[in-house]
Design an enzyme around this catalytic site. Structure first.
Site, PDB file in Angstrom:
ATOM      1  N   LYS A   1       0.728  -1.239   0.026  1.00 41.11           N
ATOM      2  CA  LYS A   1       0.022  -0.114   0.196  1.00 41.11           C
ATOM      3  C   LYS A   1       0.879   1.162  -0.014  1.00 41.11           C
ATOM      4  O   LYS A   1       1.631   1.368   0.905  1.00 41.11           O
ATOM      5  CB  LYS A   1      -0.807   0.013   1.181  1.00 41.11           C
ATOM      6  CG  LYS A   1      -1.879  -1.200   1.197  1.00 41.11           C
ATOM      7  CD  LYS A   1      -2.532  -1.325   2.490  1.00 41.11           C
ATOM      8  CE  LYS A   1      -3.638  -0.239   2.537  1.00 41.11           C
ATOM      9  NZ  LYS A   1      -4.508  -0.166   3.942  1.00 41.11           N
TER      10      LYS A   1
HETATM   11  C1  E4P Z   1      -7.690   0.633   4.436  1.00 41.68           C
HETATM   12  O1  E4P Z   1      -7.048   0.840   3.371  1.00 41.68           O
HETATM   13  C2  E4P Z   1      -7.622   1.739   5.264  1.00 41.68           C
HETATM   14  O2  E4P Z   1      -6.473   1.968   5.676  1.00 41.68           O
HETATM   15  C3  E4P Z   1      -8.858   1.606   6.168  1.00 41.68           C
HETATM   16  O3  E4P Z   1     -10.011   1.230   5.677  1.00 41.68           O
HETATM   17  C4  E4P Z   1      -9.046   3.220   6.839  1.00 41.68           C
HETATM   18  O4  E4P Z   1     -10.187   2.787   7.920  1.00 41.68           O
HETATM   19  P1  E4P Z   1     -10.512   3.842   8.905  1.00 41.68           P
HETATM   20  O5  E4P Z   1     -11.141   4.911   8.299  1.00 41.68           O
HETATM   21  O6  E4P Z   1     -11.603   3.264   9.680  1.00 41.68           O
HETATM   22  O7  E4P Z   1      -9.259   4.006   9.758  1.00 41.68           O
END
Ligand code: E4P
Length: 225
Positions: free
Chosen positions: A86
């Site tokens: 990522k």
């Molecule tokens: C996934 O790629 C993200 O990092 C994650 O869904 C963020 O989620 P949050 O907004 O609940 O922290």
């Protein structure tokens, strides 16, 4: 459409993995921090649960492209070479994405809040881009609509990419994007559980048991009659 678990609690992951048709697990640095465990210990355990074919998403922390590339190599060494890296969709992140692409490393553009961020990540070769639906909602915009716009931009440009829509707080947000046919969603265990939590369904299933036990006796099933 793929469904992933957005979490790093391995007990929860194992339960959801065994119970539902799930394709992978996504993490980010905050999610790993919540586990309170050494990152590669948790990731190794997750890989063990989902197997080599399960999709695993791990975020790089470096703010420079060379650092992201070095982290990516280490992450793949520790967790298997099918893991997706990522990379935040920020200016230096796009440079990192181009370097990862040149090395044939799978990656995803993350921290996507605007359609053009998503479009650029897809154009850099990201296999997925991750719009943060609920966080966008909390900024006063429509996270589902932003996600649909990114999906449309990618699809109409003929780019070989798609959404891993993320940051959901409720099943309705997920449903809207499932109906729209996005490539993947990643959802925390409590929201996945809420997909099927319904007192009326529980009551109906309980009634079947009561009726059958009335006919054949307590605890009896189709094995016993
Ligand atoms: C996934 O790629 C993200 O990092 C994650 O869904 C963020 O989620 P949050 O907004 O609940 O922290």
């Amino acid at each position: 459409m793929k469904l992933c678990i957005d979490h790093a609690d391995t007990q929860q992951i194992r339960r959801i993995w065994e119970q539902y048709p799930v394709d992978g697990v996504s993490t980010n640095p905050s999610i790993l921090a919540k586990s309170g465990r050494a990152p590669y210990d948790v990731l190794g355990e997750i890989r063990e649960i989902i197997g080599p074919q399960g999709e695993l998403f791990v975020q790089a922390l470096s703010r420079d492209a060379e650092g992201v590339l070095a982290e990516a190599r280490r992450i793949l060494k520790e967790t298997g070479d099918t893991t997706l890296i990522k990379v935040p969709a920020v200016p230096e992140g796009f440079r990192a994405m181009k370097m990862l692409r040149a090395e044939g490393i799978r990656f995803i553009g993350t921290a996507v809040y605007t359609p053009m961020q998503g479009f650029l990540a897809a154009k850099c070769g990201a296999e997925y881009v991750a719009p943060y639906v609920n966080r966008i909602d909390n900024l006063g915009y429509d996270g589902v609509q932003v996600s649909k716009d990114i999906h449309d931009a990618i699809t109409r440009s003929g780019l070989d990419s798609g959404l891993l829509a993320a940051s959901f707080r409720n099943t309705q947000q997920v449903l809207e994007l499932v109906k729209y046919g996005v490539k993947a969603v990643t959802v925390a265990p409590d929201v996945i559980d809420a997909f099927v939590r319904n007192a009326e369904v529980e009551r109906a299933v309980g009634q079947f048991t009561d009726d059958f036990e009335g006919l054949c006796g307590a605890g009896k099933t189709m094995l016993d009659c």
